[in-house]
Enzyme design. Structure first.
Site: not given
Length: 384
Positions: A47, A133, A175, A179, A204, A207, A236
């Site tokens: 990542n 997640h 998110e 992910s 969240d 990423h 990440k």
């Protein structure tokens, strides 16, 4: 039944379903490659989207921080573990992302668990995207609040969950960039809908931060949304580890009183917080890195489309190749390793049944020939 029999049966079931997880010892001399059992592979599983884990300035900052502050915090931030590097980085992060406060956590998993455990009470409701997640969904299921999940990235499905609450509060959880699928949440619609019903939105953006938005400020900045709770992580695009919660002054004070993961854990090493300040500057100044990453993404997607690969729709560094069954995904990952490309097979329960996949991740550190080699390996492996 007994403890040993319970453990043995659970492990046997995982093996039978081709869901047994194993760790492998790997060595990373650079971002592009890794070495396992004395063989070197092109690494398409990390990542480290901007390649900052090997950035000389970040490494030097960590070394300087270790010399100045030592290698450990020595205690909880509520005791003696909160130092000048933590305070400075929290302030820089809050200013950069446009929030009054930022609080550092040892990991994104801990941050998500801490917020939900501290904020949610009986009669409250959590409405979570179905593909959110595991750290969010687990915390929600363990909280006294009622958890309901809505269809992935569908605000209209979320709207159906709202009804007069029984005196409790509502937290909507999603998110920024997902992910396992690599797609982005419709944050504006989710935020507007949540606000209409007097709820709060938690995003969240593990990423998205560092990769999307102006200066890499992330998904929320890119979509002109400021959720009440924003989680960003540093494992990440920042190339290190740890996480932070961005929030209001009063919410930060509340979490400092009631977030047990924050209160009862040893704080992030001050040398790490010191290095994160340098990583943040690299992210802020990283337009060239982000442009290089986008070029690699375009190159891969164009080649995948030309080769008829079942790549999920994603414009991010996460490019999932949908396979279906667990054993097929494992076989394909092994064929790629035989051709010098390291790609991880992701299987249930991490993803829904029947959607086992290869989770291909790209980095600004990858070179054009790396992408071409991966595409050739995928073509050859799929042909077997």
């Amino acid at each position: 039944m007994g403890w040993q029999q319970r453990i043995s049966l659970a492990l046997a079931e995982r093996r039978e379903k081709q869901q047994f997880r194993q760790r492998r010892v790997s060595q990373h001399d650079d971002v592009r490659t890794l070495c396992v059992n004395d063989r070197r592979y092109l690494n398409f599983s990390a990542n480290d989207y901007l390649g900052l884990s090997r950035d000389r300035n970040v490494i030097a900052a960590w070394q300087q921080g270790a010399e100045r502050y030592g290698v450990g915090a020595g205690g909880s931030g509520h005791v003696t573990g909160y130092g000048a590097p933590h305070q400075a980085f929290e302030q820089q992060l809050a200013d950069w992302l446009g929030y009054p406060r930022a609080l550092l956590f040892i990991s994104g998993f801990a941050a998500n668990q801490a917020i939900i455990a501290a904020m949610l009470q009986k009669n409250d409701r959590i409405f979570a995207d179905r593909l959110a997640h595991a750290s969010l969904l687990e915390a929600a299921s363990l909280s006294p609040a009622t958890l309901r999940r809505f269809a992935h990235n569908q605000p209209e499905a979320l709207a159906k969950l709202f009804s007069p609450a029984d005196g409790g509060e509502t937290l909507v959880v999603t998110e920024g960039v997902f992910s396992m699928d690599g797609d982005s949440a419709p944050l504006q619609e989710l935020h507007q809908l949540t606000a209409l019903h007097n709820g709060w939105l938690l995003v969240d953006d593990a990423h998205g931060i560092g990769v999307t938005g102006e200066q890499g400020r992330g998904s929320c900045w890119q979509q002109n949304v400021r959720p009440e709770l924003l989680i960003v992580t540093f494992g990440k695009a920042f190339g290190l580890s740890g996480a932070a919660v961005l929030c209001s002054e009063e919410t930060a004070d509340y979490l400092l009183q009631f977030a047990r993961h924050l209160i009862y854990s040893t704080a992030m090493p001050p040398a790490q917080a010191f290095a994160l300040q340098t990583a943040l500057r690299a992210v802020q100044q990283g337009d060239d890195l982000r442009a290089r990453l986008q070029k690699n993404i375009r190159l891969f997607r164009e080649g995948a489309a030309a080769g008829g690969l079942a790549i999920l729709p994603s414009s991010t560094a996460i490019q999932p190749l949908l396979v279906g069954e667990e054993q097929a995904a494992l076989r394909l990952a092994e064929r790629l390793r035989e051709r010098g490309c390291w790609v991880t097979a992701i299987r249930p329960p991490t993803v829904p049944p029947g959607t086992a996949r290869l989770r291909i991740t790209l980095s600004a550190a990858h070179q054009e020939e790396d992408i071409q080699r991966l595409l050739e390996a995928l073509h050859d492996a799929n042909g077997q």
